[in-house]
Design a protein around this motif. Sequence first.
Motif, mmCIF file in Angstrom:
data_model
loop_
_atom_site.group_PDB
_atom_site.id
_atom_site.type_symbol
_atom_site.label_atom_id
_atom_site.label_comp_id
_atom_site.label_asym_id
_atom_site.label_seq_id
_atom_site.Cartn_x
_atom_site.Cartn_y
_atom_site.Cartn_z
ATOM 1 N N VAL A 191 -6.207 -8.621 3.873
ATOM 2 C CA VAL A 191 -5.746 -8.104 2.583
ATOM 3 C C VAL A 191 -5.597 -9.240 1.583
ATOM 4 O O VAL A 191 -6.040 -9.128 0.431
ATOM 5 C CB VAL A 191 -4.415 -7.337 2.756
ATOM 6 C CG1 VAL A 191 -3.768 -7.068 1.410
ATOM 7 C CG2 VAL A 191 -4.656 -6.036 3.496
ATOM 8 N N GLU A 225 -1.310 -12.930 13.597
ATOM 9 C CA GLU A 225 -1.308 -11.685 14.322
ATOM 10 C C GLU A 225 -2.259 -10.702 13.660
ATOM 11 O O GLU A 225 -2.447 -10.723 12.450
ATOM 12 C CB GLU A 225 0.113 -11.119 14.281
ATOM 13 C CG GLU A 225 0.392 -10.083 15.301
ATOM 14 C CD GLU A 225 1.768 -9.484 15.085
ATOM 15 O OE1 GLU A 225 2.402 -9.796 14.055
ATOM 16 O OE2 GLU A 225 2.186 -8.713 15.950
ATOM 17 N N ALA A 263 -11.552 -8.848 18.063
ATOM 18 C CA ALA A 263 -10.916 -8.992 16.759
ATOM 19 C C ALA A 263 -9.399 -9.165 16.884
ATOM 20 O O ALA A 263 -8.691 -9.074 15.906
ATOM 21 C CB ALA A 263 -11.249 -7.792 15.880
ATOM 22 N N PHE A 311 0.838 -1.196 0.000
ATOM 23 C CA PHE A 311 0.000 0.000 0.000
ATOM 24 C C PHE A 311 0.857 1.223 0.000
ATOM 25 O O PHE A 311 1.902 1.262 0.643
ATOM 26 C CB PHE A 311 -0.889 0.031 1.251
ATOM 27 C CG PHE A 311 -1.999 -0.949 1.199
ATOM 28 C CD1 PHE A 311 -3.160 -0.655 0.520
ATOM 29 C CD2 PHE A 311 -1.874 -2.183 1.803
ATOM 30 C CE1 PHE A 311 -4.190 -1.568 0.469
ATOM 31 C CE2 PHE A 311 -2.896 -3.104 1.749
ATOM 32 C CZ PHE A 311 -4.054 -2.801 1.080
ATOM 33 N N LYS A 331 -3.970 -10.872 6.753
ATOM 34 C CA LYS A 331 -4.964 -11.908 6.484
ATOM 35 C C LYS A 331 -6.100 -11.356 5.622
ATOM 36 O O LYS A 331 -6.440 -11.919 4.583
ATOM 37 C CB LYS A 331 -5.536 -12.442 7.803
ATOM 38 C CG LYS A 331 -4.487 -12.958 8.769
ATOM 39 C CD LYS A 331 -5.084 -13.560 10.028
ATOM 40 C CE LYS A 331 -5.830 -12.588 10.924
ATOM 41 N NZ LYS A 331 -4.961 -11.626 11.626
ATOM 42 N N ALA A 357 2.048 -5.086 2.958
ATOM 43 C CA ALA A 357 1.056 -5.745 3.804
ATOM 44 C C ALA A 357 1.154 -7.264 3.693
ATOM 45 O O ALA A 357 0.976 -7.971 4.666
ATOM 46 C CB ALA A 357 -0.336 -5.269 3.439
ATOM 47 N N GLY A 379 -8.671 -4.624 10.883
ATOM 48 C CA GLY A 379 -9.760 -4.552 11.860
ATOM 49 C C GLY A 379 -9.247 -4.567 13.293
ATOM 50 O O GLY A 379 -9.653 -3.754 14.123
ATOM 51 N N GLY A 380 -8.357 -5.464 13.581
ATOM 52 C CA GLY A 380 -7.849 -5.584 14.941
ATOM 53 C C GLY A 380 -7.056 -4.360 15.358
ATOM 54 O O GLY A 380 -7.103 -3.918 16.513
ATOM 55 N N PHE A 406 -5.727 0.669 8.378
ATOM 56 C CA PHE A 406 -5.417 -0.359 9.366
ATOM 57 C C PHE A 406 -6.281 -1.594 9.181
ATOM 58 O O PHE A 406 -7.331 -1.553 8.536
ATOM 59 C CB PHE A 406 -5.656 0.197 10.771
ATOM 60 C CG PHE A 406 -4.610 1.185 11.188
ATOM 61 C CD1 PHE A 406 -3.406 0.748 11.714
ATOM 62 C CD2 PHE A 406 -4.830 2.538 11.044
ATOM 63 C CE1 PHE A 406 -2.445 1.653 12.086
ATOM 64 C CE2 PHE A 406 -3.860 3.443 11.409
ATOM 65 C CZ PHE A 406 -2.664 3.007 11.938
HETATM 66 N N1 LIG Z 1 -5.178 1.162 2.676
HETATM 67 C C1 LIG Z 1 -4.107 0.788 3.406
HETATM 68 N N2 LIG Z 1 -3.056 1.602 3.454
HETATM 69 C C2 LIG Z 1 -1.979 1.264 4.173
HETATM 70 N N3 LIG Z 1 -1.859 0.140 4.871
HETATM 71 C C3 LIG Z 1 -2.872 -0.725 4.863
HETATM 72 C C4 LIG Z 1 -4.050 -0.433 4.125
HETATM 73 N N4 LIG Z 1 -4.905 -1.469 4.292
HETATM 74 C C5 LIG Z 1 -4.273 -2.353 5.108
HETATM 75 N N5 LIG Z 1 -3.043 -1.909 5.453
HETATM 76 C C6 LIG Z 1 -2.056 -2.581 6.304
HETATM 77 O O1 LIG Z 1 -1.913 -3.872 5.839
HETATM 78 C C7 LIG Z 1 -1.655 -4.753 6.914
HETATM 79 C C8 LIG Z 1 -2.525 -5.979 6.780
HETATM 80 O O2 LIG Z 1 -3.855 -5.678 7.003
HETATM 81 P P1 LIG Z 1 -5.005 -6.794 7.126
HETATM 82 O O3 LIG Z 1 -6.284 -6.067 7.128
HETATM 83 O O4 LIG Z 1 -4.792 -7.808 6.078
HETATM 84 O O5 LIG Z 1 -4.707 -7.412 8.551
HETATM 85 P P2 LIG Z 1 -5.381 -8.676 9.207
HETATM 86 O O6 LIG Z 1 -4.367 -9.724 9.174
HETATM 87 O O7 LIG Z 1 -6.665 -8.955 8.585
HETATM 88 O O8 LIG Z 1 -5.546 -8.176 10.709
HETATM 89 P P3 LIG Z 1 -6.812 -8.285 11.705
HETATM 90 O O9 LIG Z 1 -6.779 -9.606 12.312
HETATM 91 O O10 LIG Z 1 -6.531 -7.247 12.691
HETATM 92 O O11 LIG Z 1 -8.012 -8.026 10.890
HETATM 93 C C9 LIG Z 1 -1.918 -3.980 8.174
HETATM 94 O O12 LIG Z 1 -0.682 -3.765 8.820
HETATM 95 C C10 LIG Z 1 -2.510 -2.680 7.732
HETATM 96 O O13 LIG Z 1 -1.981 -1.635 8.517
#
Ligand SMILES: Nc1ncnc2c1ncn2[C@@H]1O[C@H](COP(=O)(O)OP(=O)(O)OP(=O)(O)O)[C@@H](O)[C@H]1O
Lengths: 304, 542, 304, 478
Positions: B50, B43, B445, B15, B48, B24, B418-419, B416
């Motif tokens: 993304v 974590e 979350a 990103f 996940k 990411a 969700g968590g 960010f």
């Molecule tokens: N639009 C964005 N711009 C910058 N960074 C992003 C963007 N969207 C997601 N990220 C970053 O990408 C990383 C992965 O995000 P993701 O949503 O896949 O996490 P996750 O594994 O689903 O976490 P959780 O269990 O908290 O939902 C995170 O560190 C987040 O900060």
Amino acid sequence: MLTFVRKRALASLISLVGLVVLVFFLSRLTGDPAALFLPEDATEAMRVQFRELHGLNDPVLVQFGRYVWDLFHLDFGDSIRKARPAIDVVLEAFTWTLQLALITMVLVTAAAIVVGSLAAFRAGGFFDRIASLVSLIGASAPDFWIAIVAIVVFSISLGWVPTSGTGTILHWILPIGVLFIRPFGLIVQVVRGSMISALSSAYVKTARAKGVRARPIIFVHALRNAMLPVITVIGDQAASLLNGAVVIETIFGFPGVGKLMIDSILQRDFNVVLAAILVTALAIFLMNLLIDLAYAVLDPRIRY
Amino acid sequence: MAEHLLEVRNLSVEFHTAAGVVKAVKDISWYLDRGETLAILGESGSGKSVSASAVLDLIDMPPGRITSGEIRFDGKDLLKLSASQRRDINGRKIAMIFQDPLSHLNPVYPVGWQIVEALTTHGVDRLAAHAEALRLVTRVGIPEPENALKKYPHQFSGGQRQRLMIAMALAMKPDVIIADEPTTALDVTVQAEVLRLLDELQQETGMGVLIITHDLGVVAEIADRVVVMNAGEIVETGSTREVYKNPQHPYTRKLIGAAPGRGEMHPPLEAREPVLKVRDLQKYYSAFHALDGVSFDLMPGETLAVVGESGSGKSTLARILLRLDEPSGGQAFWKGRDLFTLSPAELFKLRRDLQMVFQDPTQSLNPRMTVYDLVSEAWVIHPEILPKKQWRSRVAELLVQVGLRPEHAVRYPHQFSGGQRQRIAIARALALEPQLIVCDEAVSALDVSVQAQVIDLLDKLRKEMGIAFIFIAHDLPVVRDFADHVMVMQKGKVVELGTVRQIFEAPKMPYTQALLAAGLDPDPDVQAERREARLKLARATG
Amino acid sequence: MTHNEAMPETPGPITRFARMLWADKFALAAAIFLLIVLVMSLIGPAWLDAAAQKQNLRGRNAPPFHLDLGWLWFLGADALGRPLLARIIVATQNTMMVAAGAVLVSAIAGSMLGLIAGYAGNKVSQVIMRIADVIMSFPSLLIAVIVLYVFGPSVTNLIIILSITRIPVYLRTTRAEVLEIRERMFVSAARVMGASQKRIIFRHILPVVLPTLTTIATLDFAYVMLAESSLSFLGIGIQPPEITWGLMIAQGRQYLTNAWWLSFWPGLAIILTTLSLNLLSNWLRIALDPVQRWRLEMRGHKNG
Amino acid sequence: ADTGVKIVLNEEADLLEPCMATRSNIGRIILGNISETLTELDVRGGKGLQPRLAESWAQQPDGSWRFTLRKGVKFSDGSDFDAKDVKFSFDRAMDKSITCETPRYFGGMTVTAKVVDDQTIDFSADPVQPILPLLLSLVTIVPEGTPISFIREPIGTGPYKLTEWTPGQQIVLEERNDYWGNKPAVTKATYLFRSDPAVRAAMVQTGEADIAPSISQLDATNPATDFSYLDSETVYIRLDHSMAPINDLRVRKALNMAIDREAFVGTLVPKGTLLATSVFPPPTLGWNKDVKVPAYDPEGAKKLLEEAKADGVPVDTKLTLVARTANFPNVTEIMEAIQQQLQEVGFNVDLKFYEVAEFEKLYSKPYPTDRGPMLVTAMHDNSKGDPVFSMFFKYASDGRQSGISDPKVDDLIKRASAATGDDRAKLWSELVAYLHDDLAADVLLFHMVGYSRVSERIDFKPTMATNSQLQLSEIGFK
Ligand SMILES: Nc1ncnc2c1ncn2[C@@H]1O[C@H](COP(=O)(O)OP(=O)(O)OP(=O)(O)O)[C@@H](O)[C@H]1O
Ligand SMILES: Nc1ncnc2c1ncn2[C@@H]1O[C@H](COP(=O)(O)OP(=O)(O)OP(=O)(O)O)[C@@H](O)[C@H]1O
Ligand SMILES: [Mg+2]
Ligand SMILES: [Mg+2]
């Protein structure tokens, strides 16, 4: 909902009364109708007689009382100029204005929403640039330019439509076309801006995940969320059309309420001014009520 | 090599942000077969969601970018298909359950319409679609389904929305379903039902399920294989049992070690003058009785866990205590003063003391403010808390405490996971140094390791500063570790209220018993046994 | 414990915005144009007033694109032989004063009232909205004539008239949006933190409404300039020898078919100003929206 | 062939009230078409006052006038026209319960009509009115019994009758079969209304109209269809002699000399515009050809100002040049040019435009008391053939719009009004010269010309009277 409408109608009635009081007294601050009705070389005797005849010699409060009394009997008074009931004059003109406003706003709304949404869908893209440019130029060009140029091109050079007047469907094309432009430009911009935000929201993602095609995503999912400011602006534009499109009426000889109102104001034909304002205000109040209801219909989170 | 149903190969996603590029997802690969359930554990913020979004073409590009990799479905590389071809796959072949159900439901359409649309988009006719929607909504356990279809998203509780989301995703009986934290907002009984529903569908249609979760119990219950992610990379993969019994990577070990529900339960508190007394609270939404005579006491430094059925009025209770909704009846005394009759000025003074972490973190963060602004807003409003010079360092400190990094301060909420958002919300609540924090599913979350860290933090604050917590949760192991008292709610009523020990060891009411019985164990073997038992029971009774 | 060094130093807002502006070449051009307009409105009258007022009946309606008389005559001359270019430059000041004044006053007053109406209790809201209804249905010309009559024409009165008539659109738009935004969870979150109404309105709600308001305001800029021209026509606008673009358009109106340049250039000035304002406001909308900002930042990075 | 015409006018008639026919928007539709008068002034042929409904008239020894009426005339409602109708029409027009325009021409006199027999009627005036027959060219005849309030469906003796009126859109007149006079070529006339001059011109061009009596000079580009004609409007600047420094003759002369009138013609006012030496145009009785337009002489003006200044006249006082918005074409530019010309010789001039109602306050008495020295630019219309319609109220001490108070002027006006024939002409001429040369009473500017566009199939030449009437019977087809 029904109680809302009832309360609202009552509140509007109060503002209508306020409007009448305001217009009545303010307009009487603007000078003597006798000076404008009578020729400049009229004798003093004629002036006195004129004022007598139209009750302009009485104290303003007495005049107001009389006006209100008549109003209660649904008598809006006579037009000084035209020697007919003011309300007839106004309704005649307002019918035209209403038609013109309705048709124009329907066309504008449809076109502006489509163009604005498509522009927002690919913000910064070619279509967006072109649509913005055209709509902005349209919205900021003096309307009489557009009107005169349209007459020169479409009536004189091409001979497709009559220059002005009323009568056939063809007569409507130029006035509507010219009236269309400014609200179109404004609404396109508002739709575009509002839609850009709506299209980047999470529920649009859901729709994409469902496999919904681009068109319903734009026009069903995002648009309704983007509509609040849009309908407000539509309402504003419709209100200014209902108050009369003076330039268009002047140039195209369109017998609407705008020119009537201006002429009556300039001639201090107070009864016509008051009747016209009452009629258009009623229409505008009604429209605002509809718009407020539309908010609630469009967005279920808004409750009255 | 046989084709897998869905396979991700060497996928990398980055990103763009003002502060530079965020990688990411880094070069990950996994696959999913027909009839199989793959769990992605990891974590919070490890990529996940993304990577799941990439499968459905839902990453905004730009600012996102898929820098490498393939996503193969049914023998085709999805990344090479046209937009319209992918649209045909989305929803019909691959469906997604989003992590954040409120923002992912369109606020201006009835939920029924939205479910029906999932069907009609792919050619089902309207009448059939409506019947199907009704069936789905019934199956996910929404009360009064016929009526519910006509309601709008904001009229549902968090868990109900999540179930609606699930219904929508299941509508077309897709080949692959990607479920991103599908049960975070569900109480265990409903969770069990939803998992069973997924299982049944899988039996019926042989679909592949990709489930993203941090709940080891859920993994143990339904996953066949597990992929563990950390910081954008896959650190471990294997069968559920293998990974649980014999974790290879230190992160995995940490994760399993952090599984809640095994620590000491809090000893009973000595009685003190309660700070908050709630008496006979009532709330009606038109005719619907959302809260029905809720009463309880809360002492300083006490954690009162509120558990209960989804839609039982937990969030409503929280909103009313914070004066975000007006109660229909009843009283609440904060240090002896009735919260509901305070003047605005008095209320303002109290605001500092009462804080809330909202159930839906995305919506509760102003999208136009950076994390720094969001957290420091507390001090703008209450400048007496902290001199301005220290704001930067205190923000950084709070972020670290909730498991984020100081450099996250300049980002905006939408950047960010969700968590992570949930943790921002927690940091914000802590910034005010309040005396009572109402946490509405505040850690649901978070992956267990971060969860443990946050719970430890809260517990420390509770002990050191005497902060009281109303801790709304459905995750019983967490409740067991953290709560002093537990209040069980159902249909707007308090069913049972007691110390943790009473509730967990000697539940009196049948609902509480059912709740405890439905809890999941992180050990796949234990879960397998329970499943067996359940089946036997069902066969015997059915 | 300090985490200061860990928090990344982002470039200051000025450099960031400069970079984002650089990234959007259209917005950049617009900004430069507006800067020129601003400078002209500051120095124009002092610099060229004499040239702009010098009549030369022999050179009346001199066509554009000739340099024989000097560069000031490049855009042609008006009906009194005064150089149009000089007049446009000199007119910038009054035009901007009236347009910016009216737009700012109406936008600020309108959106403030709208915020109050949207956020305050039902009673206040009702009162404000009904007043807006009254203004909306009060024909602007009548207000104009009254103000003229009672207070006499002046720049301030002109601003007052024009802004009063434009207040409702901001008011209604703002209120409609506030009704929706105040239901959002982040507003609740702010309330929980104890944020004052003022803070909630200005820090949380206003930024969401602002883009729509700027879109309307930029187009209103054009509207106000043109409305001012029709007031000039009725003798209530700016009075010669003072000039505004609107007045120039009004004066050139009758020459539209013979000497188009008389009203074309000032019209073009209005169009360009509106266009620039709009490009800039669209840019600003993106630059201020964190979710959209990448559009500019990405480009900025590639280019820079 | 099509014997209908379409005429596009700039302003719709509010009423079609015969007693208001002196108002141009009404008169152009009904005067001579629906309603007729006893006498009529021939502008086209220059033959002076002509009989219309009266066959002849003569002054009686007692000073009253006896009119013999035409026989066999019928109103369009079928009733017969006789002396009773004339008396009724006159009395109606003068009635207090209706605000007709007519009484203004009969100010300062009492006129009574007496029916002698069906065909004869006497008008006696006190004081005796030498121009009573001319005044009666302004009184339209309606049938006896017409309500004494404004009517919208006029009945008259003219060659046409009103058949359709859609307010805001059109008015249609159609030929009458029982008209007493010659059958006109035009059988049907449709009146349309457009305020924009360019549109009016375009309508003739596209065939949507046949006659556009007034178009803008700028649009008059086609010699085959576009004609100019001297209309009866005179533009002048009224000076307020009661205020310093305008009360000084030298200052008034300087004002006159400072303006380069020639420079305006062909630029801001159309070619063909006459420079004015009186407030009424040339064919009017008493127009004085010996009075010459003041020469443009800025140096002379400066000198005069200096002299005045030396005598202590406060020539630096701020003068307000007042004009009415949209009063006549190019008014803004013309006023700006005049302002500049005045400033060039050293006057301190402020330019102010007013909307009509407010302008009226400054233009007519009683003038505001706090007014300061004003130069009021106005346009005056006199197409009636006699200066009496202008002189009293523009120049007499108690004239409503007079800026001067001069015993000699008052005396001349009184005498001229009472005189007849050559005497009358001579006295008017004398007054004109006195006002212009001796008093420099005001700054006279232009007798304006109008432009009309007439379709090529139509045979029609507009005249000075076109401003106030447009007789369809004068229109032919080619
Ligand atoms: N639009 C964005 N711009 C910058 N960074 C992003 C963007 N969207 C997601 N990220 C970053 O990408 C990383 C992965 O995000 P993701 O949503 O896949 O996490 P996750 O594994 O689903 O976490 P959780 O269990 O908290 O939902 C995170 O560190 C987040 O900060
Ligand atoms: N605005 C509303 N209008 C109508 N009904 C509502 C509204 N908000 C909530 N409800 C109903 O009130 C009940 C309680 O909702 P609440 O959000 O308190 O549930 P909850 O206990 O927090 O559930 P969950 O665990 O699923 O979040 C639900 O049945 C919901 O449908
Ligand atoms: Mg996630
Ligand atoms: Mg909840």
